[in-house]
Design a protein around this motif. Structure first.
Motif, PDB file in Angstrom:
ATOM      1  N   ALA A 176       0.647  -1.065  -0.086  1.00 15.84           N
ATOM      2  CA  ALA A 176       0.117   0.245   0.228  1.00 15.84           C
ATOM      3  C   ALA A 176       0.848   1.215   0.028  1.00 15.84           C
ATOM      4  N   LEU A 177       1.933   1.420   1.206  1.00 16.34           N
ATOM      5  CA  LEU A 177       2.510   2.443   1.111  1.00 16.34           C
ATOM      6  C   LEU A 177       3.375   2.628  -0.430  1.00 16.34           C
ATOM      7  N   PHE A 178       4.017   1.455  -1.025  1.00 17.33           N
ATOM      8  CA  PHE A 178       4.478   1.580  -1.883  1.00 17.33           C
ATOM      9  C   PHE A 178       3.668   2.543  -3.163  1.00 17.33           C
ATOM     10  N   ARG A 179       2.563   1.804  -3.377  1.00 14.47           N
ATOM     11  CA  ARG A 179       1.556   2.463  -4.535  1.00 14.47           C
ATOM     12  C   ARG A 179       1.512   3.804  -4.040  1.00 14.47           C
ATOM     13  N   ARG A 205      -4.017   7.760  -9.376  1.00 15.04           N
ATOM     14  CA  ARG A 205      -4.975   7.643  -8.152  1.00 15.04           C
ATOM     15  C   ARG A 205      -4.628   5.686  -7.785  1.00 15.04           C
ATOM     16  N   PRO A 206      -3.700   5.957  -6.597  1.00 13.71           N
ATOM     17  CA  PRO A 206      -3.827   4.422  -6.591  1.00 13.71           C
ATOM     18  C   PRO A 206      -5.608   3.435  -6.681  1.00 13.71           C
ATOM     19  N   THR A 207      -4.855   2.412  -7.197  1.00 13.63           N
ATOM     20  CA  THR A 207      -6.229   1.322  -7.646  1.00 13.63           C
ATOM     21  C   THR A 207      -7.292   1.529  -6.340  1.00 13.63           C
ATOM     22  N   THR A 208      -8.595   1.647  -6.430  1.00 15.43           N
ATOM     23  CA  THR A 208      -9.327   1.321  -5.907  1.00 15.43           C
ATOM     24  C   THR A 208      -9.772   2.047  -4.751  1.00 15.43           C
ATOM     25  N   ALA A 209      -9.870   3.168  -4.393  1.00 15.20           N
ATOM     26  CA  ALA A 209     -10.580   4.599  -3.495  1.00 15.20           C
ATOM     27  C   ALA A 209     -11.610   4.484  -3.221  1.00 15.20           C
ATOM     28  N   VAL A 210     -11.721   4.451  -1.979  1.00 15.37           N
ATOM     29  CA  VAL A 210     -12.650   4.500  -1.393  1.00 15.37           C
ATOM     30  C   VAL A 210     -13.188   5.288  -0.817  1.00 15.37           C
ATOM     31  N   GLY A 211     -14.125   6.019  -1.107  1.00 15.10           N
ATOM     32  CA  GLY A 211     -14.632   7.546  -1.624  1.00 15.10           C
ATOM     33  C   GLY A 211     -14.798   8.191  -0.250  1.00 15.10           C
ATOM     34  N   SER A 212     -15.726   7.657   0.946  1.00 14.10           N
ATOM     35  CA  SER A 212     -15.955   7.566   1.839  1.00 14.10           C
ATOM     36  C   SER A 212     -16.422   6.618   3.139  1.00 14.10           C
ATOM     37  N   LEU A 213     -16.478   7.104   4.532  1.00 17.08           N
ATOM     38  CA  LEU A 213     -16.214   6.189   5.479  1.00 17.08           C
ATOM     39  C   LEU A 213     -16.897   5.535   5.265  1.00 17.08           C
ATOM     40  N   THR A 214     -18.763   5.633   4.841  1.00 19.98           N
ATOM     41  CA  THR A 214     -19.750   4.979   4.483  1.00 19.98           C
ATOM     42  C   THR A 214     -19.032   3.857   3.958  1.00 19.98           C
ATOM     43  N   GLN A 215     -18.923   4.376   2.706  1.00 19.12           N
ATOM     44  CA  GLN A 215     -18.811   3.275   1.801  1.00 19.12           C
ATOM     45  C   GLN A 215     -17.931   2.359   2.549  1.00 19.12           C
ATOM     46  N   ALA A 216     -16.773   2.871   3.033  1.00 21.81           N
ATOM     47  CA  ALA A 216     -15.264   1.964   3.612  1.00 21.81           C
ATOM     48  C   ALA A 216     -15.924   0.863   4.531  1.00 21.81           C
ATOM     49  N   TYR A 217     -16.946   1.495   6.007  1.00 17.87           N
ATOM     50  CA  TYR A 217     -17.299   0.042   7.145  1.00 17.87           C
ATOM     51  C   TYR A 217     -18.391  -0.865   5.568  1.00 17.87           C
ATOM     52  N   ALA A 218     -18.754  -0.547   4.981  1.00 13.53           N
ATOM     53  CA  ALA A 218     -19.523  -0.921   4.254  1.00 13.53           C
ATOM     54  C   ALA A 218     -18.630  -2.134   3.180  1.00 13.53           C
ATOM     55  N   VAL A 219     -17.608  -2.355   2.642  1.00 11.70           N
ATOM     56  CA  VAL A 219     -16.364  -2.828   2.080  1.00 11.70           C
ATOM     57  C   VAL A 219     -16.237  -3.792   3.340  1.00 11.70           C
ATOM     58  N   LEU A 220     -15.985  -3.236   4.257  1.00 14.89           N
ATOM     59  CA  LEU A 220     -15.787  -4.313   4.972  1.00 14.89           C
ATOM     60  C   LEU A 220     -16.958  -4.802   6.203  1.00 14.89           C
ATOM     61  N   GLY A 221     -17.902  -4.552   5.804  1.00 15.20           N
ATOM     62  CA  GLY A 221     -18.880  -5.479   6.872  1.00 15.20           C
ATOM     63  C   GLY A 221     -19.463  -4.946   7.799  1.00 15.20           C
ATOM     64  N   LEU A 222     -19.103  -4.120   8.105  1.00  9.35           N
ATOM     65  CA  LEU A 222     -18.994  -3.072   9.496  1.00  9.35           C
ATOM     66  C   LEU A 222     -20.095  -2.073   9.763  1.00  9.35           C
ATOM     67  N   GLN A 223     -20.727  -2.158  11.010  1.00  7.81           N
ATOM     68  CA  GLN A 223     -21.479  -0.312  11.691  1.00  7.81           C
ATOM     69  C   GLN A 223     -20.545   0.424  11.755  1.00  7.81           C
ATOM     70  N   ARG A 224     -20.589   1.822  11.840  1.00  8.63           N
ATOM     71  CA  ARG A 224     -19.836   2.357  12.602  1.00  8.63           C
ATOM     72  C   ARG A 224     -18.703   2.883  13.793  1.00  8.63           C
ATOM     73  N   THR A 264      -9.027  -7.526  -3.115  1.00  8.41           N
ATOM     74  CA  THR A 264      -8.123  -7.716  -2.047  1.00  8.41           C
ATOM     75  C   THR A 264      -7.770  -6.101  -2.329  1.00  8.41           C
ATOM     76  N   ARG A 265      -7.333  -5.488  -2.986  1.00  7.91           N
ATOM     77  CA  ARG A 265      -7.528  -3.698  -2.779  1.00  7.91           C
ATOM     78  C   ARG A 265      -8.433  -2.628  -2.750  1.00  7.91           C
ATOM     79  N   LEU A 267     -10.681  -4.137   0.017  1.00  2.00           N
ATOM     80  CA  LEU A 267     -10.336  -4.562   1.453  1.00  2.00           C
ATOM     81  C   LEU A 267      -9.182  -3.110   2.194  1.00  2.00           C
ATOM     82  N   THR A 268      -8.134  -3.218   1.222  1.00  2.00           N
ATOM     83  CA  THR A 268      -7.279  -2.923   1.816  1.00  2.00           C
ATOM     84  C   THR A 268      -7.231  -1.387   1.819  1.00  2.00           C
ATOM     85  N   ALA A 269      -7.850  -0.788   0.440  1.00  3.44           N
ATOM     86  CA  ALA A 269      -8.610   0.675   0.688  1.00  3.44           C
ATOM     87  C   ALA A 269      -9.297   1.257   1.950  1.00  3.44           C
ATOM     88  N   ALA A 270      -9.792  -0.048   1.915  1.00  3.72           N
ATOM     89  CA  ALA A 270     -11.407   1.007   2.403  1.00  3.72           C
ATOM     90  C   ALA A 270     -10.804   0.589   4.895  1.00  3.72           C
TER      91      ALA A 270
END
Length: 280
Positions: A176-179, A205-224, A264-265, A267-270
């Motif tokens: 992730a740091l390398f990218r 831009r780095p591959t697979t950007a996650v634009g919002s926290l809401t999207q990030a939590y949804a990707v990981l299947g989590l609540q805030r 995988t990307r 998930l890492t972005a989220a």
């Protein structure tokens, strides 16, 4: 010590002074993780001089570079140019450069014995886990020489990482740091030239950007309100479930590997987006 040194050197190679600082920071973390992760480190063999270990490192690195370059079926001019640029960065003399070229060529061959070579490297450098980070950084440089990371190349990187005993999350942090450094470097280069169209800028831009926290939590299947421990657990579980290396041993199609790589990307972005917001 070696992790910070090589991390700073190759961080600067990728992203200038800021990249050097980030690389040194990850190198420090890599040193700590490796020292903590080795419960019983085997001492180095008495016959292994520093010069021998350095030669072994160079030989291993360039064989693996050739192997990585060939992963997608062909070795491009840009991959060869990247390998030669690394020779320059390492300040190899004429004899060392020729040996590096021979090693790179050997790594491309269909009968290249990857497992035997990795075992020999581990025997020569056992007790010195800090050599692993600079090795992986060199391989990432070649893997991204053509800009996009081919799914077969990614699967091969993961296989090498596993055989070298590097924790998967540690490699993903380095990856992730390398990218991020590549993207920052591209942005700096673009800023000094003519204005590029929106599509070009977006593609860099780095591959697979996650634009919002809401999207990030949804990707990981989590609540805030999920705890940091729950977030880490979900990320590790999903990463293990979707990693391309699970498909690599089953003769998966290129499309399947591409989907697994993209997941995988994502998930890492989220995970990175949530960590940044939550501060852990």
């Amino acid at each position: 010590m070696f992790g910070k040194l090589f991390g700073g050197t190759f961080g600067f190679m990728m992203g200038g002074p800021v990249g050097a600082l980030l690389g040194a920071a990850v190198g420090h973390n890599f040193d700590q993780a490796q020292s903590q992760g080795k419960r019983a480190t085997v001492p180095p063999e008495r016959g292994n001089s520093q010069e021998h270990i350095q030669d072994t490192f160079h030989s291993t690195a360039f064989q693996l570079m050739g192997h990585i370059a060939k992963a997608d079926g062909r070795v491009s001019d840009r991959e060869i140019a990247t390998a030669r640029a690394i020779m320059d960065r390492l300040r190899l003399n004429a004899g060392q450069r020729q040996a590096a070229i021979n090693d790179f060529t050997a790594g491309k061959q269909p009968d290249f014995d990857l497992d035997a070579m990795l075992k020999a490297f581990q025997r020569a450098c056992r007790g010195r886990p800090a050599f692993l980070q600079p090795l992986l950084e060199l391989l990432l440089n070649v893997a991204y020489a053509d800009d996009d990371l081919h799914p077969h190349t990614h699967a091969r990187l993961l296989y090498i990482t596993d055989r070298l005993g590097v924790h998967r999350l540690q490699f993903e942090a380095l990856h992730a740091l390398f990218r991020a450094q590549r993207w920052a470097q591209r942005q700096n280069q673009d800023g000094g030239g003519k204005t590029h169209d929106h599509r070009q800028t977006h593609d860099r831009r780095p591959t697979t950007a996650v634009g919002s926290l809401t999207q990030a939590y949804a990707v990981l299947g989590l609540q805030r309100e999920a705890s940091p421990d729950a977030i880490k657990l979900a990320y590790r579980r999903l990463l293990k479930q979707h990693h391309p290396d699970k498909l690599a041993g089953r003769n998966a199609s290129l499309a399947e590997l591409a989907r697994a790589t993209e997941k995988t990307r994502e998930l890492t972005a989220a995970y990175d987006r949530i960590r940044e917001a939550r501060g852990f």
